[in-house]
Design an enzyme around this catalytic site. Structure first.
Site, PDB file in Angstrom:
ATOM      1  N   TYR A 150     -23.855   5.296   7.313  1.00  0.00           N
ATOM      2  CA  TYR A 150     -25.306   5.454   7.421  1.00  0.00           C
ATOM      3  C   TYR A 150     -25.897   5.718   6.040  1.00  0.00           C
ATOM      4  O   TYR A 150     -25.361   6.500   5.245  1.00  0.00           O
ATOM      5  CB  TYR A 150     -25.656   6.626   8.352  1.00  0.00           C
ATOM      6  CG  TYR A 150     -25.126   6.454   9.753  1.00  0.00           C
ATOM      7  CD1 TYR A 150     -25.710   5.545  10.634  1.00  0.00           C
ATOM      8  CD2 TYR A 150     -24.030   7.190  10.196  1.00  0.00           C
ATOM      9  CE1 TYR A 150     -25.220   5.381  11.926  1.00  0.00           C
ATOM     10  CE2 TYR A 150     -23.530   7.034  11.479  1.00  0.00           C
ATOM     11  CZ  TYR A 150     -24.132   6.125  12.342  1.00  0.00           C
ATOM     12  OH  TYR A 150     -23.632   5.963  13.603  1.00  0.00           O
ATOM     13  N   SER A 151     -27.015   5.065   5.766  1.00  0.00           N
ATOM     14  CA  SER A 151     -27.702   5.255   4.483  1.00  0.00           C
ATOM     15  C   SER A 151     -28.413   6.604   4.454  1.00  0.00           C
ATOM     16  O   SER A 151     -28.949   7.066   5.468  1.00  0.00           O
ATOM     17  CB  SER A 151     -28.728   4.137   4.262  1.00  0.00           C
ATOM     18  OG  SER A 151     -28.096   2.886   4.124  1.00  0.00           O
TER      19      SER A 151
ATOM     20  N   CYS B  90     -33.250  -4.054   2.536  1.00  0.00           N
ATOM     21  CA  CYS B  90     -32.328  -3.358   3.443  1.00  0.00           C
ATOM     22  C   CYS B  90     -32.785  -3.562   4.889  1.00  0.00           C
ATOM     23  O   CYS B  90     -33.966  -3.419   5.204  1.00  0.00           O
ATOM     24  CB  CYS B  90     -32.277  -1.866   3.120  1.00  0.00           C
ATOM     25  SG  CYS B  90     -30.955  -0.982   3.984  1.00  0.00           S
TER      26      CYS B  90
ATOM     27  N   GLU C 100     -28.833  -5.005   0.764  1.00  0.00           N
ATOM     28  CA  GLU C 100     -27.938  -4.166   1.580  1.00  0.00           C
ATOM     29  C   GLU C 100     -28.322  -4.374   3.037  1.00  0.00           C
ATOM     30  O   GLU C 100     -29.258  -3.763   3.543  1.00  0.00           O
ATOM     31  CB  GLU C 100     -28.073  -2.689   1.201  1.00  0.00           C
ATOM     32  CG  GLU C 100     -27.052  -1.800   1.878  1.00  0.00           C
ATOM     33  CD  GLU C 100     -27.053  -0.387   1.338  1.00  0.00           C
ATOM     34  OE1 GLU C 100     -27.637   0.490   2.015  1.00  0.00           O
ATOM     35  OE2 GLU C 100     -26.495  -0.161   0.261  1.00  0.00           O
TER      36      GLU C 100
ATOM     37  N   TYR D   2     -26.935  -5.507   7.259  1.00  0.00           N
ATOM     38  CA  TYR D   2     -25.850  -5.260   8.205  1.00  0.00           C
ATOM     39  C   TYR D   2     -26.020  -6.146   9.429  1.00  0.00           C
ATOM     40  O   TYR D   2     -27.092  -6.723   9.646  1.00  0.00           O
ATOM     41  CB  TYR D   2     -25.826  -3.789   8.628  1.00  0.00           C
ATOM     42  CG  TYR D   2     -27.189  -3.219   8.900  1.00  0.00           C
ATOM     43  CD1 TYR D   2     -27.750  -3.321  10.175  1.00  0.00           C
ATOM     44  CD2 TYR D   2     -27.935  -2.599   7.895  1.00  0.00           C
ATOM     45  CE1 TYR D   2     -29.024  -2.810  10.440  1.00  0.00           C
ATOM     46  CE2 TYR D   2     -29.187  -2.089   8.149  1.00  0.00           C
ATOM     47  CZ  TYR D   2     -29.740  -2.198   9.422  1.00  0.00           C
ATOM     48  OH  TYR D   2     -30.981  -1.704   9.677  1.00  0.00           O
TER      49      TYR D   2
END
Length: 438
Positions: free
Chosen positions: A226-227, A396, A436, A438
């Site tokens: 987790y960021s 992101c 970044e 996902y």
């Protein structure tokens, strides 16, 4: 196929399942789809891998930088790799010889690092060469693998499989829902306190959370990444804590019902609960620290976490009066404003501090709007920022947004008569465009 040293030996590229946190960065960075995954592991195809090494710098734990010498005719299969919990032992020279590997091939192994690096350079050059069809807008071609030159030093892997201590225990200091109540979305702002344990972090880094219990195979759960959503000096300034933005996972990418192990565990935590943490991770997706540097943030959903961290650090610097920041722009997308984390607090930020652009794709009776549409709408303001060496771009969110964002930036540049391929190459080489997803 992976680079071989002779006719019968292969230096096979593998991923260490014991320390991989399944973040997906390696798969996203691979330009030829040589990396894939299932519910257990991320793996590398020996037949597809070209040793371009694009995946090496993006891996936060170093799990991707793993190799084994094997007979070229018998590399580890994807099925074998999917079943691993850790890397197999190195084959001894005797074992390799027994498998038919010639002694001369063994003696010659090890001289291919330069060849691999040369291959990497060729792949990168082709990826940004407009004469190569179908590659000029490939997101991985432009994502930087180095941090901004003025970024602070990032500490990584202080806790985890390769550290002296495997995990550090944090205490939940807060758990607040940051989206309106809805059946399809539930996002929480979670604060973790590390007490007296050192855990230095920077904006743009991430941590791994290890859920308790075991999976369906009876093995301990692997860490979920987790960021970090808070500034470097803590969610509460001066405290040894940090925050995360976590969306409860209720369905998979195909829309099938599923209960995410990590996200549901985290969203159900109560104040005072203990959490096992590894990390921190990440040494490239970092913000610039030099005066008058501009930051353009492009995100969707919980991809807002690192953007919140950067915004908050800049806000604290501005309040102190000791730092002269440049332009701050945010392009934030969600299906509706009800699903957008921190919608209320964002509205209260001063307009002369941050330029916020929302994009909602499912607002009733309104046309669909995505972050790439908002970028094109603000082309006049983005053109000078693209040309300014003090501007840094951060993207992101879901992986599917990458291509749209890159195409939008390309259109903005070309619409002003600029050479996007030159600008894109410069952004990557100077550590000014970070992806970044996902």
């Amino acid at each position: 196929m992976n680079t071989s040293s002779g006719d019968t030996i292969l230096k096979q590229h593998l991923i260490d399942a014991a320390i991989c946190i399944r973040c997906g960065a390696c798969e996203a960075a691979c330009p030829i789809d040589a990396i894939t995954h299932d519910s257990n592991n991320y793996v590398v195809s020996a037949q597809a891998c070209k040793m371009c090494l694009n995946c090496i710098p993006v891996c936060p734990t170093g799990a991707i930088d793993s190799w084994r010498l094997v007979p070229q005719a018998k590399p580890y299969t994807l099925e074998e790799q999917f079943s691993w919990f850790e890397l197999p032992e190195e084959l001894t020279p005797a074992q390799l010889a027994e498998a038919g590997v010639a002694a001369g091939a063994l003696a010659g192994e090890g001289g291919h690092a330069d060849e691999a690096l040369q291959t990497q350079a060729q792949v990168e050059a082709a990826a940004i060469d407009p004469t190569q069809p179908g590659t000029s807008a490939a997101p991985a071609s432009y994502g930087a693998t180095i941090p901004p030159w003025s970024a602070a030093h990032a500490y990584t892997n202080l806790y985890g499989a390769r550290a002296a201590e495997k995990t550090v225990t944090a205490t939940v200091a807060g758990n607040v829902r940051v989206t309106d109540v809805g059946t399809e979305y539930d996002t929480h702002h979670i604060i973790l306190d590390f007490g007296t344990m050192p855990f230095p972090v920077l904006e743009g880094q991430s941590i791994g959370i290890v859920p308790p219990g075991v999976d369906e195979r009876g093995k301990p759960h692997f860490a979920r990444q987790y960021s970090i959503a808070s500034a470097r000096n803590g969610e509460r300034p001066g405290f040894n804590n940090l925050s995360l933005t976590i969306k409860r996972v209720l369905e998979d990418h195909q829309g099938k019902p599923v209960r995410g192990v990590g996200s549901n565990y985290m969203c159900d935590l109560k104040v005072g609960d203990k959490v096992q943490v590894i990390g921190p991770f990440g040494a490239t997706f970092l913000m610039p620290n030099h005066p008058k540097s501009n930051i353009v943030m492009i995100c969707t959903g919980t991809g807002s976490a690192p953007m919140r961290a950067m915004t908050e650090w800049r806000r604290r610097l501005r309040k102190s009066g000791k730092f002269e920041g440049g332009k701050l722009m945010l392009f934030f997308g969600a299906r509706t404003k009800e699903e957008l984390p921190y919608f209320g607090p964002l509205q209260s930020l001063p307009k002369d501090f941050i330029d916020i652009n929302f994009a909602f794709s499912r607002t009733p009776n309104q046309p669909k709007k995505y972050v790439q549409d908002a970028l094109r709408e603000r082309a006049a303001d983005l053109v000078p920022l693209l040309q300014d060496g003090n501007t840094f771009f951060y993207v992101c969110g879901l992986k599917s947004m990458e291509e749209g964002v890159i195409l939008a930036l390309r259109d903005v540049a070309q619409g002003a008569g600029l050479n996007w391929d030159e600008i894109g190459q410069r952004l990557k080489k100077e550590g000014r465009l970070h992806l970044e997803t996902y």
